[in-house]
Motif scaffolding. Structure first.
Motif, short mmCIF file in Angstrom:
data_model
loop_
_atom_site.label_atom_id
_atom_site.label_comp_id
_atom_site.label_asym_id
_atom_site.label_seq_id
_atom_site.Cartn_x
_atom_site.Cartn_y
_atom_site.Cartn_z
N HIS A 10 0.83 -1.21 0.00
CA HIS A 10 0.00 0.00 0.00
C HIS A 10 0.87 1.26 0.00
O HIS A 10 0.37 2.36 0.13
N GLU A 11 2.18 1.07 -0.12
CA GLU A 11 3.09 2.22 -0.11
C GLU A 11 4.29 1.93 -0.98
O GLU A 11 4.54 0.79 -1.35
N THR A 12 5.03 3.00 -1.32
CA THR A 12 6.14 2.88 -2.27
C THR A 12 7.41 3.56 -1.75
O THR A 12 8.11 4.22 -2.51
N SER A 13 7.70 3.39 -0.49
CA SER A 13 8.91 3.99 0.08
C SER A 13 10.15 3.42 -0.61
O SER A 13 10.08 2.40 -1.31
N ASP A 14 11.28 4.05 -0.40
CA ASP A 14 12.54 3.55 -0.96
C ASP A 14 12.80 2.12 -0.51
O ASP A 14 13.25 1.28 -1.30
#
Length: 168
Positions: A10-14
């Motif tokens: 649900h997220e696209t952090s590094d």
């Protein structure tokens, strides 16, 4: 399509992008990898992975057409996007799900290769019985409509942060 791995996020952090990149580049030549991304928060697929990302909006979980309870995707409906993906890709014979916060530091091909010969319909971890985890709130919801399975099969649960499902 054979074997497909879904990276569920649900997220696209590094850190998440790095985990996906590692999964994609080390899974081996016979496995397709796809990022299944929940865009409810407004997140968009990273440009690097745009072509291999399928999105869904968890706020619209009831639109998948499966029976629901409660007004939100969590708890209890996390499997909807995975099931929907499979139903739209019926040539898949084995479907792995790897959640975004699962880590394997070696080549993923070594992990997947260990499971290749298994014909089990479900491979997963963290399986529990009511005696092992009596406080789990979903025990009372488990039912076998046919009533034909042994009681011990009725009372197993698993935390499916990493799992392989067969198409059988």
């Amino acid at each position: 399509q054979g074997t497909v791995v879904l990276f569920l996020s649900h997220e696209t952090s590094d850190e998440t992008c790095s985990a996906y990149r590692h999964l994609r580049t080390t899974s081996g030549p016979d496995i397709s990898v796809c990022w299944l991304l929940d865009v409810a928060s407004g997140v968009t697929p990273p440009a690097e992975f745009q072509s291999e990302t399928q999105t869904y909006d968890s706020r619209r979980f009831a639109d998948f057409g499966f029976a629901t309870f409660g007004p939100k995707m969590l708890p209890g409906h996390c499997h909807f996007p995975v099931l929907d993906f499979y139903l739209h890709n019926p040539r898949i014979t084995k479907l792995w799900v790897v959640e975004y916060d699962v880590r394997f530091t070696g080549p993923w091909s070594k992990f997947f290769d260990l499971m290749t010969s298994s014909d089990a319909d479900l491979l997963t971890c963290h399986v529990r019985t009511p005696d092992q985890e009596p406080g789990w709130c979903w025990w009372g919801t488990l039912r076998d409509p046919s009533g034909s399975l042994p009681q011990e099969i009725h009372t197993l649960r698993a935390f499916l942060v990493i799992a392989r499902f067969s198409a059988k």
